[in-house]
Scaffold this motif. Structure first.
Motif, PDB file in Angstrom:
ATOM      1  N   VAL A  17       0.834  -1.199   0.000  1.00 58.60           N
ATOM      2  CA  VAL A  17       0.000   0.000   0.000  1.00 58.60           C
ATOM      3  C   VAL A  17       0.871   1.253   0.000  1.00 58.60           C
ATOM      4  O   VAL A  17       0.566   2.234  -0.687  1.00 58.60           O
ATOM      5  CB  VAL A  17      -0.969  -0.004   1.198  1.00 58.60           C
ATOM      6  N   ALA A  18       1.960   1.245   0.753  1.00 60.40           N
ATOM      7  CA  ALA A  18       2.862   2.395   0.754  1.00 60.40           C
ATOM      8  C   ALA A  18       3.423   2.638  -0.638  1.00 60.40           C
ATOM      9  O   ALA A  18       3.530   3.792  -1.091  1.00 60.40           O
ATOM     10  CB  ALA A  18       3.995   2.167   1.760  1.00 60.40           C
ATOM     11  N   VAL A  19       3.773   1.567  -1.336  1.00 55.14           N
ATOM     12  CA  VAL A  19       4.264   1.698  -2.708  1.00 55.14           C
ATOM     13  C   VAL A  19       3.169   2.243  -3.612  1.00 55.14           C
ATOM     14  O   VAL A  19       3.425   3.092  -4.477  1.00 55.14           O
ATOM     15  CB  VAL A  19       4.776   0.334  -3.221  1.00 55.14           C
ATOM     16  N   ALA A  20       1.934   1.761  -3.436  1.00 55.18           N
ATOM     17  CA  ALA A  20       0.828   2.236  -4.266  1.00 55.18           C
ATOM     18  C   ALA A  20       0.617   3.740  -4.096  1.00 55.18           C
ATOM     19  O   ALA A  20       0.388   4.462  -5.080  1.00 55.18           O
ATOM     20  CB  ALA A  20      -0.447   1.468  -3.934  1.00 55.18           C
ATOM     21  N   HIS A  21       0.690   4.228  -2.869  1.00 52.32           N
ATOM     22  CA  HIS A  21       0.563   5.669  -2.643  1.00 52.32           C
ATOM     23  C   HIS A  21       1.666   6.424  -3.394  1.00 52.32           C
ATOM     24  O   HIS A  21       1.404   7.453  -4.036  1.00 52.32           O
ATOM     25  CB  HIS A  21       0.645   5.975  -1.151  1.00 52.32           C
ATOM     26  N   ALA A  22       2.893   5.941  -3.289  1.00 55.29           N
ATOM     27  CA  ALA A  22       4.014   6.627  -3.934  1.00 55.29           C
ATOM     28  C   ALA A  22       3.908   6.573  -5.451  1.00 55.29           C
ATOM     29  O   ALA A  22       4.124   7.577  -6.139  1.00 55.29           O
ATOM     30  CB  ALA A  22       5.329   6.017  -3.462  1.00 55.29           C
ATOM     31  N   LYS A  23       3.584   5.384  -5.987  1.00 50.93           N
ATOM     32  CA  LYS A  23       3.492   5.240  -7.440  1.00 50.93           C
ATOM     33  C   LYS A  23       2.321   6.039  -8.010  1.00 50.93           C
ATOM     34  O   LYS A  23       2.376   6.534  -9.129  1.00 50.93           O
ATOM     35  CB  LYS A  23       3.359   3.758  -7.802  1.00 50.93           C
ATOM     36  N   ARG A  24       1.228   6.162  -7.254  1.00 50.17           N
ATOM     37  CA  ARG A  24       0.111   6.953  -7.723  1.00 50.17           C
ATOM     38  C   ARG A  24       0.421   8.445  -7.732  1.00 50.17           C
ATOM     39  O   ARG A  24       0.108   9.170  -8.665  1.00 50.17           O
ATOM     40  CB  ARG A  24      -1.139   6.719  -6.862  1.00 50.17           C
ATOM     41  N   PHE A  25       1.112   8.921  -6.687  1.00 53.77           N
ATOM     42  CA  PHE A  25       1.303  10.359  -6.518  1.00 53.77           C
ATOM     43  C   PHE A  25       2.510  10.906  -7.283  1.00 53.77           C
ATOM     44  O   PHE A  25       2.410  11.949  -7.940  1.00 53.77           O
ATOM     45  CB  PHE A  25       1.454  10.689  -5.031  1.00 53.77           C
ATOM     46  N   CYS A  26       3.646  10.243  -7.177  1.00 55.14           N
ATOM     47  CA  CYS A  26       4.899  10.846  -7.646  1.00 55.14           C
ATOM     48  C   CYS A  26       4.922  11.129  -9.154  1.00 55.14           C
ATOM     49  O   CYS A  26       5.311  12.231  -9.563  1.00 55.14           O
ATOM     50  CB  CYS A  26       6.094   9.989  -7.234  1.00 55.14           C
ATOM     51  N   PRO A  27       4.535  10.187 -10.029  1.00 58.60           N
ATOM     52  CA  PRO A  27       4.522  10.531 -11.454  1.00 58.60           C
ATOM     53  C   PRO A  27       3.517  11.630 -11.800  1.00 58.60           C
ATOM     54  O   PRO A  27       3.793  12.480 -12.669  1.00 58.60           O
ATOM     55  CB  PRO A  27       4.158   9.207 -12.132  1.00 58.60           C
ATOM     56  N   ASP A  28       2.346  11.645 -11.141  1.00 52.71           N
ATOM     57  CA  ASP A  28       1.381  12.715 -11.378  1.00 52.71           C
ATOM     58  C   ASP A  28       1.986  14.069 -11.000  1.00 52.71           C
ATOM     59  O   ASP A  28       1.848  15.060 -11.722  1.00 52.71           O
ATOM     60  CB  ASP A  28       0.116  12.485 -10.546  1.00 52.71           C
ATOM     61  N   ALA A  29       2.638  14.108  -9.841  1.00 56.22           N
ATOM     62  CA  ALA A  29       3.269  15.352  -9.399  1.00 56.22           C
ATOM     63  C   ALA A  29       4.396  15.765 -10.347  1.00 56.22           C
ATOM     64  O   ALA A  29       4.582  16.950 -10.629  1.00 56.22           O
ATOM     65  CB  ALA A  29       3.803  15.180  -7.973  1.00 56.22           C
ATOM     66  N   ALA A  30       5.145  14.794 -10.836  1.00 61.47           N
ATOM     67  CA  ALA A  30       6.232  15.100 -11.769  1.00 61.47           C
ATOM     68  C   ALA A  30       5.694  15.682 -13.071  1.00 61.47           C
ATOM     69  O   ALA A  30       6.291  16.609 -13.646  1.00 61.47           O
ATOM     70  CB  ALA A  30       7.047  13.842 -12.049  1.00 61.47           C
ATOM     71  N   LEU A  31       4.584  15.148 -13.553  1.00 64.73           N
ATOM     72  CA  LEU A  31       3.983  15.692 -14.775  1.00 64.73           C
ATOM     73  C   LEU A  31       3.510  17.120 -14.545  1.00 64.73           C
ATOM     74  O   LEU A  31       3.747  18.007 -15.382  1.00 64.73           O
ATOM     75  CB  LEU A  31       2.830  14.807 -15.230  1.00 64.73           C
ATOM     76  N   ARG A  32       2.844  17.359 -13.429  1.00 64.81           N
ATOM     77  CA  ARG A  32       2.417  18.731 -13.122  1.00 64.81           C
ATOM     78  C   ARG A  32       3.622  19.663 -13.035  1.00 64.81           C
ATOM     79  O   ARG A  32       3.592  20.799 -13.521  1.00 64.81           O
ATOM     80  CB  ARG A  32       1.631  18.758 -11.811  1.00 64.81           C
ATOM     81  N   ALA A  33       4.705  19.175 -12.419  1.00 63.38           N
ATOM     82  CA  ALA A  33       5.902  19.996 -12.271  1.00 63.38           C
ATOM     83  C   ALA A  33       6.535  20.310 -13.622  1.00 63.38           C
ATOM     84  O   ALA A  33       6.942  21.453 -13.879  1.00 63.38           O
ATOM     85  CB  ALA A  33       6.908  19.284 -11.372  1.00 63.38           C
ATOM     86  N   ALA A  34       6.637  19.305 -14.483  1.00 71.24           N
ATOM     87  CA  ALA A  34       7.254  19.522 -15.789  1.00 71.24           C
ATOM     88  C   ALA A  34       6.465  20.541 -16.608  1.00 71.24           C
ATOM     89  O   ALA A  34       7.041  21.403 -17.284  1.00 71.24           O
ATOM     90  CB  ALA A  34       7.366  18.195 -16.540  1.00 71.24           C
ATOM     91  N   ILE A  35       5.139  20.456 -16.544  1.00 69.34           N
ATOM     92  CA  ILE A  35       4.304  21.406 -17.278  1.00 69.34           C
ATOM     93  C   ILE A  35       4.447  22.809 -16.689  1.00 69.34           C
ATOM     94  O   ILE A  35       4.643  23.788 -17.419  1.00 69.34           O
ATOM     95  CB  ILE A  35       2.835  20.949 -17.256  1.00 69.34           C
ATOM     96  N   ALA A  36       4.350  22.921 -15.372  1.00 68.91           N
ATOM     97  CA  ALA A  36       4.459  24.234 -14.734  1.00 68.91           C
ATOM     98  C   ALA A  36       5.821  24.870 -14.993  1.00 68.91           C
ATOM     99  O   ALA A  36       5.918  26.067 -15.299  1.00 68.91           O
ATOM    100  CB  ALA A  36       4.213  24.102 -13.228  1.00 68.91           C
ATOM    101  N   CYS A  37       6.877  24.082 -14.892  1.00 69.07           N
ATOM    102  CA  CYS A  37       8.224  24.624 -15.073  1.00 69.07           C
ATOM    103  C   CYS A  37       8.464  25.031 -16.525  1.00 69.07           C
ATOM    104  O   CYS A  37       9.166  26.011 -16.799  1.00 69.07           O
ATOM    105  CB  CYS A  37       9.259  23.627 -14.602  1.00 69.07           C
TER     106      CYS A  37
END
Length: 367
Positions: free
Chosen positions: A294-314
């Motif tokens: 479950v800890a991995v699922a939280h990380a895998k769900r959140f981190c790539p989404d956040a990275a995509l938002r970051a790449a677009i914003a930057c």
């Protein structure tokens, strides 16, 4: 090891990515010479024997250079660790070669008709006279045609479900192995991902029938944590690119970084980076334990989404310059999208999380 990985990215990856993209050829010599091909493999066979948190720090640094190349090393390390841990003839022939990078490893679970629904695979392994043979077609094979050893998840009986699933090792040059399709992807033209056709191929048993799906999911959990760390590295590099530009670029009588709109945008990017690091760090610490999946699922769900938002914003901070090859942000947008789907989509992670919530709910007293 983190410093070593950062130096490798700075000296070997970042200056070469554009050339890899131009030629469309996987940088095998760079991967083999990275010194990062036995991260989780035991020291007794020449591996580095890193803990999961130590290994994830390495993958964050690799994500700063190129997420697709980092993903290939993630898959290789999963195969190397599995082969070393299993022992037997497959390990005797390939463990040392995988750990040193002389041989590369690929992993194959998905099929053209079976992606998220892994129990729907039909690739079949049959034992006859003490020898295993595999037939079927696999899809989304990492390092297709490039890896020397593939771990292939197979059915061993006709009945549906996962109780008969096994994992077998197959050599790239074995008779009956071919790679008829290489996918054209939105980024990382150098990374060979495609289909593998298996026609009565000789194979070595790695995980026996009944243990294969559990072993595959355990390996995938590690790979998902790798992906979360890689996404955090991409996220961090995107933020640094935007900060360097906004600090030096002048507009409206001052620095771009002095504009409150830019400051708030980057503040949100920075907060999500902190959250990503905490999530993948906790997941790495929990791997192998009851709370790991479950800890991995939280990380895998959140981190790539956040990275995509970051790449677009930057990229928006740079304006039109964000889409030039002089900056990596356009590539980061495409690769962050890749990270969302490899090793289990965000939707599958939500399923894992939701099932855990159902288990928690069942413990509450009625009313």
């Amino acid at each position: 090891m983190r410093s070593r990985a950062a130096r490798f990215v700075r000296e070997q990856v970042a200056p070469a990515v554009d050339e890899w993209e131009r030629t469309g050829r996987y940088p095998r010599a760079v991967a083999a010479g990275s010194g990062l091909t036995g991260l989780f493999s035991p020291r007794g066979v020449g591996g580095l024997g890193l803990s999961y948190p130590e290994g994830m720090a390495v993958f964050e640094e690799l994500g700063r250079g190129d997420a697709a190349f980092a993903f290939s090393l993630s898959m290789h390390n999963a195969v190397a660790a599995a082969v070393c841990g299993a022992g037997g003839p497959l390990a005797e022939r390939h463990a040392a070669r995988l750990v040193t990078g002389e041989a590369l490893g690929g992993f194959s679970l998905t099929e053209p008709h079976a992606g998220s629904d892994a129990t729907a695979i039909t690739t079949r392994a049959v034992e006859a006279g003490g020898e295993w043979r595999v037939s079927g077609r696999k899809a989304w094979v990492s390092l297709a045609g490039e890896a020397d050893v593939f771990l292939v998840v197979c059915k061993t009986a006709e009945a549906p479900g996962h109780r008969d699933v096994a994992i077998l090792g197959i050599e790239r040059d074995a008779p009956g192995v071919s790679f008829p399709v290489r996918y054209r992807t939105a980024a990382a033209a150098f990374l060979p991902i495609g289909e593998m056709l298996l026609e009565d191929v000789p194979a070595e048993l790695l995980a026996p029938p009944g243990a294969g799906m559990r072993a595959a999911l355990a390996a995938i959990d590690v790979a998902r944590c790798d992906i979360a760390a890689i996404a955090a590295g991409l996220h961090a590099e995107a933020l640094d690119v935007a900060l360097r530009y906004a600090h030096s670029r002048r507009a409206f009588g001052g620095r771009v970084l002095d504009l409150q709109g830019i400051q708030w945008m980057l503040a949100d990017v920075a907060t999500e980076l902190e959250a990503s690091r905490l999530l993948y760090g906790r997941a790495a610490a929990e791997l192998g334990g009851d709370a790991g999946r479950v800890a991995v699922a939280h990380a895998k769900r959140f981190c790539p989404d956040a990275a995509l938002r970051a790449a677009i914003a930057c990229s928006e901070v740079l304006g039109a310059y964000g889409w030039l090859h002089e900056h990596p942000l356009a590539r980061f947008v495409a690769e962050a999208k890749m990270l969302q789907v490899v090793d289990g989509t965000a939707e599958i992670q939500r399923v894992v999380i939701a099932r855990d919530l159902e288990r928690r709910a069942a413990t509450f007293a009625d009313g």
